[in-house]
Write an enzyme that holds these catalytic residues in place. Structure first.
Site, mmCIF file in Angstrom:
data_model
loop_
_atom_site.group_PDB
_atom_site.id
_atom_site.type_symbol
_atom_site.label_atom_id
_atom_site.label_comp_id
_atom_site.label_asym_id
_atom_site.label_seq_id
_atom_site.Cartn_x
_atom_site.Cartn_y
_atom_site.Cartn_z
ATOM 1 N N SER A 123 -2.129 6.148 1.058
ATOM 2 C CA SER A 123 -1.516 4.870 0.696
ATOM 3 C C SER A 123 -0.980 4.937 -0.727
ATOM 4 O O SER A 123 -1.550 5.632 -1.584
ATOM 5 C CB SER A 123 -2.593 3.781 0.779
ATOM 6 N N TYR A 148 -11.630 0.229 -0.889
ATOM 7 C CA TYR A 148 -10.655 0.752 0.080
ATOM 8 C C TYR A 148 -9.758 1.788 -0.601
ATOM 9 O O TYR A 148 -9.604 2.920 -0.137
ATOM 10 C CB TYR A 148 -9.803 -0.375 0.682
ATOM 11 N N LYS A 152 -9.443 6.044 -0.149
ATOM 12 C CA LYS A 152 -8.235 6.824 0.176
ATOM 13 C C LYS A 152 -8.050 7.949 -0.840
ATOM 14 O O LYS A 152 -7.715 9.075 -0.485
ATOM 15 C CB LYS A 152 -7.000 5.904 0.175
ATOM 16 N N LEU A 199 1.065 -9.753 3.275
ATOM 17 C CA LEU A 199 2.095 -10.795 3.208
ATOM 18 C C LEU A 199 2.747 -11.097 4.564
ATOM 19 O O LEU A 199 2.771 -12.251 4.997
ATOM 20 C CB LEU A 199 3.166 -10.377 2.197
ATOM 21 N N ARG A 230 7.492 -5.200 -3.696
ATOM 22 C CA ARG A 230 6.933 -4.089 -2.917
ATOM 23 C C ARG A 230 8.030 -3.418 -2.114
ATOM 24 O O ARG A 230 9.078 -4.009 -1.818
ATOM 25 C CB ARG A 230 5.882 -4.599 -1.914
ATOM 26 N N ASP A 294 -3.994 -7.254 -7.834
ATOM 27 C CA ASP A 294 -2.591 -7.007 -7.487
ATOM 28 C C ASP A 294 -1.823 -6.414 -8.662
ATOM 29 O O ASP A 294 -2.110 -6.716 -9.816
ATOM 30 C CB ASP A 294 -1.897 -8.321 -7.092
HETATM 31 P P1 NAD Z 1 -5.425 -0.321 12.117
HETATM 32 O O1 NAD Z 1 -6.718 -0.958 11.747
HETATM 33 O O2 NAD Z 1 -4.498 -1.079 12.970
HETATM 34 O O3 NAD Z 1 -5.689 1.102 12.786
HETATM 35 C C1 NAD Z 1 -6.813 1.888 12.486
HETATM 36 C C2 NAD Z 1 -7.420 2.310 13.811
HETATM 37 O O4 NAD Z 1 -8.582 3.114 13.560
HETATM 38 C C3 NAD Z 1 -7.886 1.130 14.655
HETATM 39 O O5 NAD Z 1 -7.397 1.285 15.967
HETATM 40 C C4 NAD Z 1 -9.404 1.210 14.614
HETATM 41 O O6 NAD Z 1 -9.990 0.709 15.802
HETATM 42 C C5 NAD Z 1 -9.622 2.701 14.432
HETATM 43 N N1 NAD Z 1 -10.882 3.054 13.793
HETATM 44 C C6 NAD Z 1 -11.436 2.510 12.687
HETATM 45 N N2 NAD Z 1 -12.619 3.116 12.406
HETATM 46 C C7 NAD Z 1 -12.772 4.071 13.342
HETATM 47 C C8 NAD Z 1 -13.790 5.037 13.582
HETATM 48 N N3 NAD Z 1 -14.882 5.121 12.796
HETATM 49 N N4 NAD Z 1 -13.653 5.867 14.632
HETATM 50 C C9 NAD Z 1 -12.569 5.780 15.450
HETATM 51 N N5 NAD Z 1 -11.587 4.882 15.284
HETATM 52 C C10 NAD Z 1 -11.693 4.044 14.229
HETATM 53 O O7 NAD Z 1 -4.721 0.102 10.749
HETATM 54 P P2 NAD Z 1 -3.264 0.684 10.498
HETATM 55 O O8 NAD Z 1 -2.525 -0.317 9.707
HETATM 56 O O9 NAD Z 1 -2.689 1.207 11.743
HETATM 57 O O10 NAD Z 1 -3.628 1.864 9.505
HETATM 58 C C11 NAD Z 1 -3.780 3.196 9.942
HETATM 59 C C12 NAD Z 1 -4.158 4.059 8.753
HETATM 60 O O11 NAD Z 1 -3.157 3.952 7.752
HETATM 61 C C13 NAD Z 1 -5.474 3.663 8.098
HETATM 62 O O12 NAD Z 1 -6.147 4.831 7.703
HETATM 63 C C14 NAD Z 1 -5.014 2.872 6.885
HETATM 64 O O13 NAD Z 1 -5.955 2.909 5.848
HETATM 65 C C15 NAD Z 1 -3.742 3.590 6.521
HETATM 66 N N6 NAD Z 1 -2.797 2.752 5.758
HETATM 67 C C16 NAD Z 1 -2.402 1.563 6.279
HETATM 68 C C17 NAD Z 1 -1.527 0.758 5.555
HETATM 69 C C18 NAD Z 1 -1.077 -0.581 6.089
HETATM 70 O O14 NAD Z 1 -0.553 -1.372 5.330
HETATM 71 N N7 NAD Z 1 -1.210 -0.868 7.370
HETATM 72 C C19 NAD Z 1 -1.052 1.184 4.305
HETATM 73 C C20 NAD Z 1 -1.477 2.421 3.816
HETATM 74 C C21 NAD Z 1 -2.345 3.202 4.567
HETATM 75 C C1 UD1 Z 2 -2.319 -4.538 -0.192
HETATM 76 C C2 UD1 Z 2 -3.596 -3.915 -0.735
HETATM 77 C C3 UD1 Z 2 -3.421 -2.399 -0.758
HETATM 78 C C4 UD1 Z 2 -3.051 -1.881 0.621
HETATM 79 C C5 UD1 Z 2 -1.787 -2.598 1.091
HETATM 80 C C6 UD1 Z 2 -1.371 -2.200 2.491
HETATM 81 C C7 UD1 Z 2 -4.573 -5.572 -2.243
HETATM 82 C C8 UD1 Z 2 -4.918 -5.889 -3.665
HETATM 83 N N1 UD1 Z 2 -3.870 -4.430 -2.062
HETATM 84 O O1 UD1 Z 2 -1.273 -4.192 -1.049
HETATM 85 O O2 UD1 Z 2 -4.625 -1.786 -1.175
HETATM 86 O O3 UD1 Z 2 -2.807 -0.487 0.574
HETATM 87 O O4 UD1 Z 2 -2.027 -4.020 1.086
HETATM 88 O O5 UD1 Z 2 -2.350 -2.590 3.417
HETATM 89 O O6 UD1 Z 2 -4.940 -6.284 -1.332
HETATM 90 N N2 UD1 Z 2 1.175 -11.880 -1.192
HETATM 91 C C9 UD1 Z 2 1.295 -13.248 -1.292
HETATM 92 N N3 UD1 Z 2 0.626 -14.015 -0.395
HETATM 93 C C10 UD1 Z 2 -0.162 -13.492 0.603
HETATM 94 C C11 UD1 Z 2 -0.265 -12.086 0.695
HETATM 95 C C12 UD1 Z 2 0.409 -11.304 -0.219
HETATM 96 O O7 UD1 Z 2 1.987 -13.749 -2.166
HETATM 97 O O8 UD1 Z 2 -0.753 -14.260 1.383
HETATM 98 C C13 UD1 Z 2 1.942 -11.025 -2.130
HETATM 99 C C14 UD1 Z 2 1.080 -10.092 -2.961
HETATM 100 O O9 UD1 Z 2 0.660 -10.703 -4.128
HETATM 101 C C15 UD1 Z 2 2.052 -8.927 -3.181
HETATM 102 C C16 UD1 Z 2 2.935 -8.908 -1.913
HETATM 103 O O10 UD1 Z 2 2.792 -10.218 -1.357
HETATM 104 O O11 UD1 Z 2 2.889 -9.192 -4.275
HETATM 105 C C17 UD1 Z 2 2.478 -7.892 -0.877
HETATM 106 O O12 UD1 Z 2 1.106 -8.075 -0.604
HETATM 107 P P1 UD1 Z 2 0.335 -7.251 0.532
HETATM 108 O O13 UD1 Z 2 1.095 -7.331 1.791
HETATM 109 O O14 UD1 Z 2 -1.080 -7.716 0.548
HETATM 110 O O15 UD1 Z 2 0.415 -5.742 0.041
HETATM 111 P P2 UD1 Z 2 -0.025 -5.074 -1.348
HETATM 112 O O16 UD1 Z 2 -0.444 -6.072 -2.347
HETATM 113 O O17 UD1 Z 2 1.046 -4.134 -1.734
#
Ligand code: NAD
Ligand code: UD1
Length: 357
Positions: A123, A148, A152, A199, A230, A294
């Site tokens: 991430s 979290y 990572k 968001l 973002r 944030d």
């Molecule tokens: P998600 O929660 O939708 O998907 C994660 C999946 O992993 C789920 O299906 C969950 O059931 C499964 N899981 C969790 N713990 C497990 C375990 N112990 N064993 C087997 N399965 C397990 O999340 P996502 O948004 O699809 O994210 C996927 C990956 O990307 C994660 O590692 C997350 O940290 C990373 N990531 C996500 C974002 C984001 O904004 N969505 C941003 C950066 C990184």
């Molecule tokens: C968040 C997480 C980050 C994670 C990423 C993707 C925090 C502090 N950071 O980042 O660790 O990797 O999500 O899952 O939670 N916002 C609002 N109102 C809301 C939600 C968000 O104004 O209800 C704003 C936030 O202040 C930010 C932007 O929207 O400026 C994006 O927020 P968000 O979607 O939560 O992502 P990140 O903050 O980038």
């Protein structure tokens, strides 16, 4: 065959679809603690092909050994993990155990089975509050403000050390910026548990009537309109990036880090305005104080991914928002499953036990 851990989740399900469409055989390992099997049923429907699915935990070494012994796995896309920032503050050990120990267990089982190609979901949070924009892969990592983010960064460091210790490893650390959107079919998308942290899921739930208004956290940031900026990326573009990384791992050894973003930042105000255009009505929102932890702004330099992977994001903001809205309006309750109730808190499900014994 590609093993996709966490393949039933938001990003994983989109990646599984891309893999199937590209002709790969896919095995998904997911304990469904934050996802629904329905997502994979829909992926199969969209691809017209089947996915092998095992319900189980990525921390379960004997299960992993059994999977690697039973299926012709060549590489692993490792999405399985926990991702809710607030929850990670309340339950740090569960986050470190899943995100760090889970990755370690997976690598141990891979090495034992002689499989050394791994794509890891990292991430942009690992950059912390970077003073440089856009962010390149060689910007120093920062100090994540929550467990979290720490998990990572720790997992990245574990993988880096591992690759240094044994030249057979080819590992991609993919640093995602802000994934949003959904498949254009409206059949698969993001289905967060409880009150959304991010968001776009929050905006979608306001628009669908599940929440009263959006809180905009902070209008006093040093950004052009005062709200946080973002780099939002369409989940389908992101999923395609994984296939490119997988291809690249056949050519390079060691650890490679790639940003997956669009290279362009949008503010919260811009997001609200664009979303209002998509839904054709105002989105109720109020301004609140900054959210602790944030950062003001964050967007990627995409040069390295473009040059080395031949990948770049194609879908613009309106497509991201339109696709997300299609998914949400056709599936107002997501996959309609109470995931908290069906979550496998225990690792030993029936499938797991059968495979691992
Ligand atoms: P998600 O929660 O939708 O998907 C994660 C999946 O992993 C789920 O299906 C969950 O059931 C499964 N899981 C969790 N713990 C497990 C375990 N112990 N064993 C087997 N399965 C397990 O999340 P996502 O948004 O699809 O994210 C996927 C990956 O990307 C994660 O590692 C997350 O940290 C990373 N990531 C996500 C974002 C984001 O904004 N969505 C941003 C950066 C990184
Ligand atoms: C968040 C997480 C980050 C994670 C990423 C993707 C925090 C502090 N950071 O980042 O660790 O990797 O999500 O899952 O939670 N916002 C609002 N109102 C809301 C939600 C968000 O104004 O209800 C704003 C936030 O202040 C930010 C932007 O929207 O400026 C994006 O927020 P968000 O979607 O939560 O992502 P990140 O903050 O980038």
């Amino acid at each position: 065959m590609i093993l996709v851990t966490g393949g039933a989740g938001y990003i994983g399900s989109h990646a599984v679809l891309e893999l199937l469409q590209a002709g790969h055989e896919v095995l998904v390992l997911d304990n469904l603690c934050n996802s629904s099997k329905v997502a994979l049923d829909r992926v199969e429907h969209l691809a017209g092909r089947t996915v092998q699915f095992v319900k189980g935990d990525v921390r379960n070494r004997s299960l992993l050994n059994a999977l690697f012994a039973s299926y012709p796995i060549e590489a692993v896309l490792h999405f399985a993990g926990l991702k809710a920032v607030g929850e990670s503050v309340r339950e740090p050990l569960r986050y470190y155990e899943t995100n760090v120990s889970g990755s370690i267990a997976l690598c141990q089982a891979m090495a034992e089975a002689g499989i050394f190609k791994l794509v890891f979901s990292s991430s942009a949070t690992v950059y912390g509050d970077s003073p440089r924009m856009p962010i390149t892969e060689n910007c120093p990592t920062g100090i994540p403000t929550n467990p979290y983010g720490q998990s990572k960064l720790m997992a990245e460091n574990v993988l880096r050390g591992l690759a240094e210790s044994d030249p057979r490893w080819s590992i991609a650390l993919l640093r995602y910026f802000n994934p949003i959107g959904a498949h254009e079919s409206g059949l698969i998308g993001e289905d967060p548990n409880g009150i959304p942290n991010n968001l776009l899921p929050y905006m979608l739930q306001v628009a669908i009537g599940r929440r009263k208004h959006l809180s905009v956290y902070g209008a006093d940031y040093p950004t052009p309109d005062g709200t946080g900026v973002r780099d939002y990326i369409h989940v389908v573009d992101l999923a395609k990036g994984h296939l490119k990384a997988l291809e690249r791992l056949s050519l390079v050894h060691g650890v490679s880090t790639w940003n997956l973003g669009t290279g362009r930042g949008y503010s919260v105000r811009q997001m609200v305005t664009a979303f209002e255009e998509v839904i054709g009505r105002p989105l109720p929102h109020i301004y609140k104080a900054r959210r602790p932890g944030d950062i003001a702004q964050c967007w990627s330099d995409t040069t390295k991914a473009r040059d080395e992977l031949g990948w770049e994001a194609k879908k613009g903001l309106l497509t991201m928002l339109t696709d997300a809205w299609r998914w949400q309006s056709r599936n107002p309750q997501g996959y309609g499953v109470d995931k908290a109730a069906t979550a496998t808190k225990k690792a030993d499900t029936a499938t797991e036990t059968a495979l691992a014994s």
